[in-house]
Design a protein around this motif. Structure first.
Motif, PDB file in Angstrom:
ATOM      1  N   THR A  29     -11.585-145.981  29.261  1.00 46.62           N
ATOM      2  CA  THR A  29     -11.446-145.980  30.568  1.00 46.62           C
ATOM      3  C   THR A  29     -11.343-147.649  30.873  1.00 46.62           C
ATOM      4  O   THR A  29     -10.591-147.957  32.024  1.00 46.62           O
ATOM      5  CB  THR A  29     -13.014-145.486  31.047  1.00 46.62           C
ATOM      6  N   ARG A  82      -7.928-148.752  30.200  1.00 43.52           N
ATOM      7  CA  ARG A  82      -6.936-148.116  31.114  1.00 43.52           C
ATOM      8  C   ARG A  82      -6.902-148.955  32.671  1.00 43.52           C
ATOM      9  O   ARG A  82      -5.911-149.167  33.230  1.00 43.52           O
ATOM     10  CB  ARG A  82      -7.290-146.632  31.255  1.00 43.52           C
ATOM     11  N   GLN A  86      -4.752-152.203  32.030  1.00 44.77           N
ATOM     12  CA  GLN A  86      -3.337-151.734  32.108  1.00 44.77           C
ATOM     13  C   GLN A  86      -3.235-151.538  33.451  1.00 44.77           C
ATOM     14  O   GLN A  86      -2.018-152.366  33.774  1.00 44.77           O
ATOM     15  CB  GLN A  86      -3.446-150.183  31.368  1.00 44.77           C
ATOM     16  N   GLU A  87      -3.891-150.905  34.245  1.00 39.13           N
ATOM     17  CA  GLU A  87      -3.465-150.700  35.762  1.00 39.13           C
ATOM     18  C   GLU A  87      -3.300-151.932  36.547  1.00 39.13           C
ATOM     19  O   GLU A  87      -2.669-152.311  37.299  1.00 39.13           O
ATOM     20  CB  GLU A  87      -4.331-149.873  36.446  1.00 39.13           C
ATOM     21  N   ASP A 141      -1.576-147.981  23.450  1.00 42.83           N
ATOM     22  CA  ASP A 141      -2.516-146.490  23.222  1.00 42.83           C
ATOM     23  C   ASP A 141      -3.914-147.143  23.425  1.00 42.83           C
ATOM     24  O   ASP A 141      -4.297-147.917  22.557  1.00 42.83           O
ATOM     25  CB  ASP A 141      -2.343-145.807  22.071  1.00 42.83           C
ATOM     26  N   PRO A 142      -4.626-146.867  24.536  1.00 43.68           N
ATOM     27  CA  PRO A 142      -5.881-147.420  24.696  1.00 43.68           C
ATOM     28  C   PRO A 142      -7.074-146.837  23.487  1.00 43.68           C
ATOM     29  O   PRO A 142      -7.913-147.653  23.090  1.00 43.68           O
ATOM     30  CB  PRO A 142      -6.514-146.901  26.011  1.00 43.68           C
TER      31      PRO A 142
END
Length: 200
Positions: free
Chosen positions: A142, A145, A148-149, A158-159
């Motif tokens: 989480t 990600r 990344q955002e 790939d987290p």
């Protein structure tokens, strides 16, 4: 004549259950897992062996319940992953706390016992992963990600694999006792991992 309140069986059961779980954790620390027995847990908790066997099939199952957080717990080893906007600082904070936890006998002895037992007991191993490890790993997913955002981690990363780069070296040192676990090592793991995760 005054009314007598009937004993609350659920409260008595919960008291006994808590005493059994506390006894298992205390005894694994004092005796080690090989010498831990249902008889010893029952004696320490002040209950009969049959009470334990009514709720758990083995000493490993007792220890797992004693060691695992509540199923709905959101914390990783007692600490949630922060999101201050500074990914490096957040990961260093969490990995340092993880190192402290793994260096603590309260964590180390039960975790090693359950890890070893999970190798020979696939059902226990699966429960250990699903109840303890997977919720922790998902919090890393989480957080990564979110990074990344925010453009701090490359979009094609790939987290799930990225989190293994972070926690794998810590787990490896802990499991094999190859080298000491330290904050400096945790910081180095974060710094090296982020070199591969950040956008080019």
């Amino acid at each position: 004549m005054a009314n007598k309140t009937a004993p609350d069986a659920s409260r008595r059961s919960e008291r006994s259950r808590r005493a059994i779980l506390d006894a298992a954790l205390e005894l694994v620390g004092e005796l080690g897992y090989p010498k831990l027995t249902i008889e010893a847990i029952a004696a320490r908790a002040g209950v009969g062996k049959q009470t334990i066997y009514r709720w758990w099939p083995s000493k490993a199952a007792v220890l797992l319940d004693a060691f695992a957080p509540d199923e709905d717990a959101e914390a990783v080893g007692g600490h949630e992953l922060p999101d201050t906007g500074d990914l490096e600082a957040d990961l260093k904070l969490v990995l340092r706390a993880t190192v402290d936890e793994m260096n603590s006998p309260k964590y180390d002895l039960p975790a090693r016992a359950l890890t070893a037992e999970g190798v020979v007991d696939p059902e226990l191993g699966a429960a250990f992963v699903s109840r303890l490890l997977e919720p922790q790993l998902q919090l890393y997913v989480t957080r990564l990600r979110a990074a990344q955002e925010a453009g701090q981690v490359a979009p094609d990363i790939d987290p799930r694999i990225a989190l293994e780069l972070l926690v794998g070296p810590i787990a490896h040192r802990w499991l094999l006792r190859t080298l000491p676990l330290s904050h400096e090592h945790a910081d180095a793991v974060v710094e090296m991992t982020l070199r591969g995760l950040t956008p080019r």
